[in-house]
Structure formats: C-alpha cells, structure tokens
Design an enzyme around this catalytic site. Structure first.
Site, PDB file in Angstrom:
ATOM      1  N   SER A  26     -89.537  28.832 -19.576  1.00 47.39           N
ATOM      2  CA  SER A  26     -90.386  27.931 -18.807  1.00 47.39           C
ATOM      3  C   SER A  26     -91.841  28.329 -19.061  1.00 47.39           C
ATOM      4  O   SER A  26     -92.139  29.493 -19.339  1.00 47.39           O
ATOM      5  CB  SER A  26     -90.047  28.074 -17.327  1.00 47.39           C
ATOM      6  N   LYS A  69     -87.204  32.405 -16.358  1.00 47.75           N
ATOM      7  CA  LYS A  69     -86.239  31.351 -16.682  1.00 47.75           C
ATOM      8  C   LYS A  69     -85.602  31.461 -18.061  1.00 47.75           C
ATOM      9  O   LYS A  69     -86.231  31.840 -19.040  1.00 47.75           O
ATOM     10  CB  LYS A  69     -86.922  29.990 -16.590  1.00 47.75           C
ATOM     11  N   GLU A 108     -78.737  20.080 -22.289  1.00 45.01           N
ATOM     12  CA  GLU A 108     -79.306  18.884 -21.660  1.00 45.01           C
ATOM     13  C   GLU A 108     -79.658  17.836 -22.717  1.00 45.01           C
ATOM     14  O   GLU A 108     -79.498  16.631 -22.507  1.00 45.01           O
ATOM     15  CB  GLU A 108     -80.543  19.268 -20.837  1.00 45.01           C
ATOM     16  N   HIS A 126     -62.540  17.333  -8.511  1.00 44.64           N
ATOM     17  CA  HIS A 126     -63.667  16.991  -7.618  1.00 44.64           C
ATOM     18  C   HIS A 126     -64.679  18.136  -7.532  1.00 44.64           C
ATOM     19  O   HIS A 126     -65.368  18.281  -6.522  1.00 44.64           O
ATOM     20  CB  HIS A 126     -63.174  16.650  -6.199  1.00 44.64           C
TER      21      HIS A 126
END
Ligand code: ARG
Length: 463
Positions: A283, A289, A296, A162
């Site tokens: 970025s 970043k 992804e 979880h």
C-alpha cells in the site's frame, strides 16, 4: 509500381470519390485484424494452389503469387510491413502489397473467393489455434493444482456452505475440485471443434462461384474436416464466435470464483492461506500491507469476457442473412476475450505455485462450528436403528446443549450425551474426530483420504 493504381481502393473504378477520411478511420479494421495475417496468407496460398490444380490459373501465376505471399509473410513477421488504413483490412492490405511485389498477376488471387468467405476461414483457423493455446495453459494449471493436492492429502479444512462451517474435508479434495472444473473447460473448448472444422473457403460472397473449384481440397489442406454445406449460411454464421466467447467467459468465471475464494482464505479474518511476496502488492500509505491485487485482477477481468459475449450476441440479434459490416467487430471482441483469458491463466498458474496453506489455522477452523454433527446423526442411524430425521433431531439437541455449555462436540462427556440419547455409549465419541469424519466419506467422489489419493494417482497418470 505496377500498372494497378496502387494507392487507390480496389473499387475506385465504380466508386469515383475517395472515402471520407473520417469513415476510412472508423471503418478500417486493420489495427485489429492484422493479427490474422498468418492464417490469411496460408489460406491464400492453398486457394491459389487449388486454382492451379483446377486449371483456373497457370503454373507461372500460381508460383508468382505464392512467392509474393511468402515475402509478405516474412515482412510482417519481421515488423517490416506498413499497414495502411486506406486498405481497410488485412485481406486488402496483403492483396495491395502483392500488386506491389509481383505486378498485375496479383489480380488473379481473388478469383472465386470474396472477403466474406476469406475472413471467416482465417478466423476459424485462428480460433482453432487459440483453443490449443488455452488448452495448453489449462493443462499447466491442472499440473500445478495436482502438485498442491498431492502435498495436502491429509490437510484438514472446514468445507463451507453459505460460507459457514459445514463438514470437514481434505484440502487436496478441494484442489481436486478445481481440476474437475478446468477439465470441463478443456472439454467445452474441444466440443467447439466440430463446428470450427467446417471450412468456409470457396462460398465466395454468398452464393458460391461459377468457377470449377475444389472445396474439399482447400478444406483438407487447411486442416478442416469438410467444407460448409450452404453458402448463405456460411457467410452469415458467427455461431463459432459465440461458442468461443462463451467458453472463454465460463473459464474466466471459474477463475474469478477461485480467485475470490483465495482472497477470502487470505483475509485476516480467515487467515487460511499465505501468499508469497511474489504475488502480493503493498500500500502507498499503510506500511504493513500485503494485498492480493493479482487475485482481484483475475476476479475483475472476468467481467469483461462476459461483456464481450453479450456484445457479440447483441451484434447478431435481428441481423438478417447474409454478410453485414456489423460482424466486423467479431474479431476485436474475440481477441480481447482471448487476451484476458490467456493472461488470467498465466497469472493463475503463478498464484498456484505461490500459495501455502496455514495448516494449523485450517484445522483450528475445521474444529469449530460443530462440523461433525452430521457424523453423529449418521452414527445414530447406523448403530441405533433410528430414521435419519429422528437422528437429525437428537443431534440438533446435542448441538444445542454443546452451545449452551460453550463446548465443542468432542468436549462433551458421555453422560451429557446420554441425557439426550440414553442408548449412546462412549463408542460414539470417535465420530467427533475430524480425520475419522473425513475418512468415513468413502462414497465415490467423496473426500476420504483414500479416495483423494486414488484420484490424484489417476490424474497423475493423465486421465
Ligand atoms: N474486414 C471484413 C470483416 O471482417 C471482411 C469482410 C468484408 N466484406 C465485405 N463485403 N465488406 O467483416
């Protein structure tokens, strides 16, 4: 140019009017199925060899056809072939070109076959090599994962359920879980081989042929194990396509799960792994970043492979036997899924080579959240003859006390523990040690360092 009116469709004697340009455009599949050219040419060569062996065509014609086909293969592989939408698909494009090269004798090539059996023969052969390519890439991933595991046998991390700290584990054990996953993916693909190994060639349009062909010969020569048994089923069947799409979808789904996991581990909240600069992107506005875009990409792309599986199921749903044009889209769907998976596997292997665990952070996280509570309960069962349920309750009381005192389990004093279970001695304190906890999980398949080492050795020796 050969006597055959080469710029016309093969059926122009029967169908007087030219296909509308619009339908020609939408009905043509050449831009997609040209990927089958090698298989198509090989299938045709073996087909005419069989026709000659069976005395259906002459030696001279067989040789002429094979000469022409080999020439076409060279032209296509050198990008010197002009594919023509007017001829619909790869089979017609090659046949038309054969007329140009060897003349009217090209007309013998399609004796005792139809595009219906031709296309699935090509397609089954293509899927078999695609299976091999996927398998090779999975093998590479397994090797890279093994390397990572070997370096991290004693790296302690929190095992999560979880997404909450559960029990301490070896990071290598975690990586070895990926290996089991990818081994199953390999197996899933190889389980499909049995059906792929039935050769469709020679069932012709749907009912077989009146020519005395030898399907066992063509089947063997093309690397199949035997010919299919029923001509109607053969041209209607696309189960092998579904099997492939399913196997690809499951493998992509696995990659998406791991990708998501690595995204979480790499997030600033967890900070458990470092991604090298090779696999992150910046970025356009935030100079600080380093984003895990590639991970992804993997997570996102998997959804397309699920869609492809569903598209094929939907095409086949309610479709009567035998061949229908509806099925022509099977190739586009399969090629798309395959391309996504091969790309994903290559990217994933690169990622595995470019991640490193933040070992201290992992240990720190594993050392929070009372992850050795189960070890305490087990201890009470083993050394103070309690039932597991009783031990569970006692341990929960101890965890409550630790939480109240804002302490870790290992920071509790033996006197505190005795208030809840008077029989306890300072001997118990060793169960709060993370490495002791991991090492105690010696049951087969468990996370003890010893087990993990043994598994790594086993897989390094390859199976
Ligand atoms: N390009 C076709 C396909 O992939 C080949 C089979 C065509 N057969 C037919 N009867 N139209 O489905």
């Amino acid at each position: 140019m050969a006597k055959n009116k080469n710029n016309q469709a093969i059926w122009n004697t029967r169908i007087k009017k030219k296909t509308s340009k619009f339908f020609e455009k939408v009905g043509s599949s050449i831009e997609i199925d040209k990927r089958l050219y090698k298989e198509d040419i090989l299938g045709s060569i073996v087909h005419v060899e069989m026709l000659f062996k069976q005395k259906i065509i002459s030696f001279k014609i067989k040789n002429k056809i094979i000469y022409g086909l080999k020439k076409i293969e060279k032209e296509i592989s050198k990008n010197n072939f002009e594919f023509n939408k007017e001829y619909e698909d790869i089979h017609m494009n090659i046949e038309k070109k054969l007329f140009q090269i060897i003349g009217e004798d090209a007309g013998y090539i399609h004796t005792a076959r139809s595009r219906n059996d031709q296309v699935i023969t090509d397609f089954k052969m293509w899927i078999k090599s695609a299976n091999k390519e996927i398998d090779n890439n999975l093998e590479k991933i397994i090797k890279s994962t093994l390397k990572l595991a070997e370096k991290n046998i004693e790296t302690v991390m929190p095992g999560l359920t979880h997404l909450k700290n559960a029990q301490p584990i070896s990071l290598a054990h975690y990586f070895m879980a990926y290996i089991e996953i990818f081994k199953r993916d390999k197996k899933r693909l190889s389980n499909n081989i049995e059906n792929l190994n039935e050769c469709p060639l020679g069932v012709a349009a749907l009912s077989g042929t009146s020519f005395n062909i030898d399907r066992h010969y063509t089947s063997k020569k093309l690397g199949f194990s035997h010919p299919t048994n029923n001509s109607i089923d053969t041209v209607s069947d696309r189960d092998f396509v579904l099997d492939f799409l399913f196997s690809v979808a499951v493998c992509s789904m696995h990659i998406s799960r791991i990708a998501e996991e690595l995204i979480i581990w790499n997030s600033d909240g967890f900070n458990l792994i470092q991604l090298s600069d090779k696999i992150v992107t910046g970025s356009s506005i935030m100079p600080q970043k380093k984003n895990p875009d590639l991970l992804e990409y993997l997570r996102g792309k998997s959804s397309l492979t699920f869609g492809n599986l569903f598209s094929m199921l939907a095409i086949l749903k309610g479709l009567p036997l035998s061949y229908f044009k509806d099925m022509q889209d099977d190739k586009e769907i399969v090629f798309k899924s395959y391309d996504i998976l091969i790309n994903s596997l290559k990217i994933f292997d690169e990622i595995l080579k470019n991640i490193s665990p933040n070992k201290e952070k992992m240990f720190e996280l594993a050392d929070s959240g009372y992850v050795t509570a189960t070890d305490l309960a087990d201890y009470l069962v083993k050394y103070h003859s309690m039932s597991f349920r009783k031990a569970y309750q006692k341990t929960a009381e101890i965890v409550n006390m630790a939480e109240k005192k804002k302490k870790k389990l290992k920071e509790l004093k033996i006197d505190d523990l005795k208030k809840i279970e008077p029989k306890l001695t300072s001997e118990v304190l060793k169960v709060f040690n993370l490495k002791n906890s991991i090492n105690s999980k010696k049951s087969y398949g468990g996370t003890s360092f010893e087990n993990v080492k043994r598994m790594i050795m086993k897989y390094k020796k390859n199976k």
